[in-house]
Design a protein around this motif. Structure first.
Motif, PDB file in Angstrom:
ATOM      1  N   HIS A  27       0.803  -1.215   0.000  1.00 43.21           N
ATOM      2  CA  HIS A  27       0.000   0.000   0.000  1.00 43.21           C
ATOM      3  C   HIS A  27       0.844   1.277   0.000  1.00 43.21           C
ATOM      4  O   HIS A  27       0.463   2.275  -0.615  1.00 43.21           O
ATOM      5  CB  HIS A  27      -0.919   0.016   1.225  1.00 43.21           C
ATOM      6  N   VAL A  28       1.995   1.235   0.696  1.00 42.77           N
ATOM      7  CA  VAL A  28       2.812   2.435   0.889  1.00 42.77           C
ATOM      8  C   VAL A  28       4.281   2.044   0.852  1.00 42.77           C
ATOM      9  O   VAL A  28       4.670   1.001   1.405  1.00 42.77           O
ATOM     10  CB  VAL A  28       2.511   3.119   2.245  1.00 42.77           C
ATOM     11  N   ALA A  29       5.125   2.898   0.247  1.00 42.65           N
ATOM     12  CA  ALA A  29       6.577   2.706   0.254  1.00 42.65           C
ATOM     13  C   ALA A  29       7.221   3.837   1.041  1.00 42.65           C
ATOM     14  O   ALA A  29       7.000   5.010   0.732  1.00 42.65           O
ATOM     15  CB  ALA A  29       7.123   2.680  -1.167  1.00 42.65           C
ATOM     16  N   ASP A  30       7.987   3.492   2.059  1.00 39.05           N
ATOM     17  CA  ASP A  30       8.765   4.464   2.834  1.00 39.05           C
ATOM     18  C   ASP A  30      10.196   4.380   2.316  1.00 39.05           C
ATOM     19  O   ASP A  30      10.880   3.377   2.526  1.00 39.05           O
ATOM     20  CB  ASP A  30       8.694   4.123   4.320  1.00 39.05           C
ATOM     21  N   VAL A  31      10.650   5.446   1.635  1.00 39.18           N
ATOM     22  CA  VAL A  31      11.902   5.336   0.886  1.00 39.18           C
ATOM     23  C   VAL A  31      13.126   5.115   1.766  1.00 39.18           C
ATOM     24  O   VAL A  31      14.126   4.556   1.314  1.00 39.18           O
ATOM     25  CB  VAL A  31      12.131   6.553  -0.032  1.00 39.18           C
ATOM     26  N   GLY A  32      13.097   5.534   3.028  1.00 39.66           N
ATOM     27  CA  GLY A  32      14.176   5.233   3.967  1.00 39.66           C
ATOM     28  C   GLY A  32      15.561   5.441   3.405  1.00 39.66           C
ATOM     29  O   GLY A  32      16.373   4.519   3.390  1.00 39.66           O
ATOM     30  N   GLY A  33      15.850   6.664   2.957  1.00 34.27           N
ATOM     31  CA  GLY A  33      17.084   6.921   2.248  1.00 34.27           C
ATOM     32  C   GLY A  33      18.300   7.220   3.114  1.00 34.27           C
ATOM     33  O   GLY A  33      18.212   7.399   4.332  1.00 34.27           O
ATOM     34  N   ASP A  43      30.190   2.643   3.638  1.00 42.27           N
ATOM     35  CA  ASP A  43      29.649   3.749   4.440  1.00 42.27           C
ATOM     36  C   ASP A  43      28.734   4.671   3.644  1.00 42.27           C
ATOM     37  O   ASP A  43      27.821   5.279   4.200  1.00 42.27           O
ATOM     38  CB  ASP A  43      30.789   4.595   5.037  1.00 42.27           C
ATOM     39  N   THR A  44      28.985   4.819   2.335  1.00 41.52           N
ATOM     40  CA  THR A  44      28.200   5.758   1.533  1.00 41.52           C
ATOM     41  C   THR A  44      27.266   5.042   0.556  1.00 41.52           C
ATOM     42  O   THR A  44      26.816   5.640  -0.423  1.00 41.52           O
ATOM     43  CB  THR A  44      29.125   6.710   0.751  1.00 41.52           C
ATOM     44  N   TRP A  45      26.944   3.792   0.830  1.00 39.09           N
ATOM     45  CA  TRP A  45      26.091   3.017  -0.061  1.00 39.09           C
ATOM     46  C   TRP A  45      24.662   3.578  -0.068  1.00 39.09           C
ATOM     47  O   TRP A  45      24.136   3.990   0.954  1.00 39.09           O
ATOM     48  CB  TRP A  45      26.062   1.563   0.405  1.00 39.09           C
ATOM     49  N   GLY A  46      24.026   3.559  -1.241  1.00 44.09           N
ATOM     50  CA  GLY A  46      22.603   3.849  -1.328  1.00 44.09           C
ATOM     51  C   GLY A  46      22.266   5.237  -1.831  1.00 44.09           C
ATOM     52  O   GLY A  46      23.143   6.061  -2.103  1.00 44.09           O
ATOM     53  N   GLN A  47      20.957   5.494  -1.955  1.00 46.70           N
ATOM     54  CA  GLN A  47      20.445   6.772  -2.420  1.00 46.70           C
ATOM     55  C   GLN A  47      19.882   7.566  -1.239  1.00 46.70           C
ATOM     56  O   GLN A  47      19.315   7.000  -0.308  1.00 46.70           O
ATOM     57  CB  GLN A  47      19.339   6.591  -3.458  1.00 46.70           C
ATOM     58  N   SER A  48      19.998   8.893  -1.345  1.00 50.68           N
ATOM     59  CA  SER A  48      19.459   9.758  -0.302  1.00 50.68           C
ATOM     60  C   SER A  48      17.936   9.794  -0.380  1.00 50.68           C
ATOM     61  O   SER A  48      17.332   9.425  -1.389  1.00 50.68           O
ATOM     62  CB  SER A  48      20.002  11.170  -0.454  1.00 50.68           C
ATOM     63  N   THR A  49      17.324  10.291   0.677  1.00 48.02           N
ATOM     64  CA  THR A  49      15.861  10.394   0.709  1.00 48.02           C
ATOM     65  C   THR A  49      15.327  11.316  -0.381  1.00 48.02           C
ATOM     66  O   THR A  49      14.398  10.933  -1.110  1.00 48.02           O
ATOM     67  CB  THR A  49      15.404  10.845   2.103  1.00 48.02           C
ATOM     68  N   PRO A  50      15.858  12.546  -0.559  1.00 45.51           N
ATOM     69  CA  PRO A  50      15.358  13.376  -1.664  1.00 45.51           C
ATOM     70  C   PRO A  50      15.561  12.725  -3.024  1.00 45.51           C
ATOM     71  O   PRO A  50      14.703  12.848  -3.911  1.00 45.51           O
ATOM     72  CB  PRO A  50      16.168  14.671  -1.530  1.00 45.51           C
ATOM     73  N   ALA A  51      16.686  12.032  -3.211  1.00 48.05           N
ATOM     74  CA  ALA A  51      16.930  11.343  -4.485  1.00 48.05           C
ATOM     75  C   ALA A  51      15.849  10.297  -4.730  1.00 48.05           C
ATOM     76  O   ALA A  51      15.322  10.176  -5.851  1.00 48.05           O
ATOM     77  CB  ALA A  51      18.317  10.703  -4.485  1.00 48.05           C
ATOM     78  N   CYS A  52      15.506   9.547  -3.709  1.00 46.39           N
ATOM     79  CA  CYS A  52      14.473   8.518  -3.848  1.00 46.39           C
ATOM     80  C   CYS A  52      13.113   9.140  -4.154  1.00 46.39           C
ATOM     81  O   CYS A  52      12.362   8.627  -4.996  1.00 46.39           O
ATOM     82  CB  CYS A  52      14.378   7.693  -2.571  1.00 46.39           C
ATOM     83  N   LEU A  53      12.781  10.234  -3.473  1.00 49.14           N
ATOM     84  CA  LEU A  53      11.495  10.879  -3.714  1.00 49.14           C
ATOM     85  C   LEU A  53      11.383  11.355  -5.159  1.00 49.14           C
ATOM     86  O   LEU A  53      10.335  11.203  -5.800  1.00 49.14           O
ATOM     87  CB  LEU A  53      11.312  12.053  -2.752  1.00 49.14           C
ATOM     88  N   LEU A  54      12.458  11.914  -5.682  1.00 53.88           N
ATOM     89  CA  LEU A  54      12.454  12.372  -7.070  1.00 53.88           C
ATOM     90  C   LEU A  54      12.431  11.200  -8.044  1.00 53.88           C
ATOM     91  O   LEU A  54      11.781  11.253  -9.094  1.00 53.88           O
ATOM     92  CB  LEU A  54      13.673  13.260  -7.320  1.00 53.88           C
ATOM     93  N   ASP A  55      13.106  10.130  -7.697  1.00 54.13           N
ATOM     94  CA  ASP A  55      13.224   8.963  -8.573  1.00 54.13           C
ATOM     95  C   ASP A  55      11.916   8.184  -8.666  1.00 54.13           C
ATOM     96  O   ASP A  55      11.665   7.488  -9.653  1.00 54.13           O
ATOM     97  CB  ASP A  55      14.330   8.051  -8.034  1.00 54.13           C
ATOM     98  N   THR A  56      11.062   8.283  -7.642  1.00 48.84           N
ATOM     99  CA  THR A  56       9.877   7.429  -7.566  1.00 48.84           C
ATOM    100  C   THR A  56       8.566   8.181  -7.792  1.00 48.84           C
ATOM    101  O   THR A  56       7.494   7.640  -7.539  1.00 48.84           O
ATOM    102  CB  THR A  56       9.821   6.718  -6.197  1.00 48.84           C
TER     103      THR A  56
END
Length: 359
Positions: free
Chosen positions: A204-210, A233-246
């Motif tokens: 139902h909902v995705a929490d991007v947890g960036g 240590d720097t693996w993954g996408q940031s929260t704003p990046a995820c929000l824009l990407d999705t």
């Protein structure tokens, strides 16, 4: 063993809060200032509606802890603060309860202290549908969080190494429970492709947890005798990046990871999140001043968020998604590589401010 690990997580996460440098990708998001955009504060509503749910505020206390005496006491303080402010709240991972039912009270205290609030239970992606129902029943949970943490498990000395069944298992859980299911990352972000898959499973909902908040790669690496995974240590996408990407995927999205203050909440909402979740900042406050200090902080944040929306001319959460924002720096480079059009965000209000806010 689990209790010791949970206590380690709290200690290491709180140490990270003291060492935070300040900058993250939220700083690459700014609102275009329109000097005649403002409305009256009495016009602003903080209510947020998504996936058939309605929350009084677009802010929630995200998953943190539980499973030991010390973490149970922390959960009690968090629950008291949630009850007094009306913010939704999530437990930490309840896998400890599934392994040892004597830890039940360290989680159920959240419902006992917050009997009428919105409480989310939290499980991992290997949990069965039957176990998920047990956990929901224990808390009388209003929603179920399933956390994804492959990188954390990879670095964790005693972590899981089998991830291939997660998608099928999530689908089974969605079919097997009667509350909304929220799938979240623990700090490494959800990509466009992952969120599309989650939508197709019925989540139902995705929490991007960036990336940008508590760094569980660093937490688990500190627990390793040789600390030999520091290259993640720097693996993954940031929260704003995820929000824009999705954006535009047809599923409600929540924002957590690196939310430091009310401006970050407003930025997340403007990028399409229905609400913003906070863990590390609120944990630090509780450890230093208990529930009373967290109540004061949350009330300040909500008041300041309302003030920002008033100045931006946004009477509700949906209106924030029509306010002009600029994307710059590292975040703009990410968007360019992923094919995200950031230019449209800078002028999306159109002529709304020619003679006043569009409401």
């Amino acid at each position: 063993m689990t209790g010791n690990r949970k206590d380690d997580h709290v200690r290491l996460a709180s140490e990270q809060q003291r060492q935070t440098s300040g900058y993250n990708h939220f700083d690459d998001v700014s609102f275009v200032h329109h000097a005649l955009a403002g409305i009256d504060r009495s016009e602003v509503s903080l209510t947020t509606r998504f996936a058939g749910m309605e929350w009084p505020v677009p802010l929630y206390v995200n998953a943190m802890t539980g499973g030991s005496v010390n973490t149970g006491a922390i959960n009690r303080e968090l629950a008291i603060a949630a009850q007094q402010t009306g913010v939704p709240i999530a437990t930490g991972s309840m896998s400890a309860y599934l392994k040892d039912e004597t830890t039940a009270d360290t989680f159920s205290v959240m419902r006992r202290e917050n009997p009428d609030g919105f409480v989310m239970a939290n499980i991992n992606a290997t949990t069965s549908a039957g176990q998920a129902r047990r956990i929901i029943d224990l808390l009388h949970a209003d929603a179920l969080q399933i956390h994804l943490n492959a990188i954390q498990e990879t670095i964790m000395p005693e972590g899981d190494r089998s991830f291939g069944s997660w998608t099928r298992n999530i689908e089974d859980i969605v079919r097997g429970v009667e509350v909304p299911v929220i799938v979240k990352e623990v700090g490494f972000g959800l990509s466009r492709e992952t969120v599309s898959t989650l939508r197709n499973t019925g989540v139902h909902v995705a929490d991007v947890g960036g990336r940008g908040g508590t760094n569980f790669a660093r937490v688990e690496n500190h627990r390793r005798p040789r600390g030999d995974y520091d290259f993640l240590d720097t693996w993954g996408q940031s929260t704003p990046a995820c929000l824009l990407d999705t954006q535009g995927l047809g599923i409600a999205v929540l924002a957590s990871g690196g939310v430091r203050h009310p401006l970050d909440v407003a930025r997340a909402l403007a990028l399409g999140a229905s609400a913003a979740g906070v863990s590390g900042r609120f944990l630090k406050t509780v450890l230093e001043g208990g529930a009373a200090a967290l109540v004061a902080q949350i009330m300040d944040w909500l008041d300041q968020l309302g003030a920002l929306m008033t100045a931006l001319g946004a009477p509700d959460i949906e209106a924030l998604t029509h306010r002009d924002v600029l994307i710059q720096g590292e975040l703009r480079a990410f968007c360019a590589d992923r094919g995200v059009d950031t230019g449209r965000l800078a002028t999306r209000s159109g002529s709304a401010y020619a003679g006043g806010p569009d409401g």
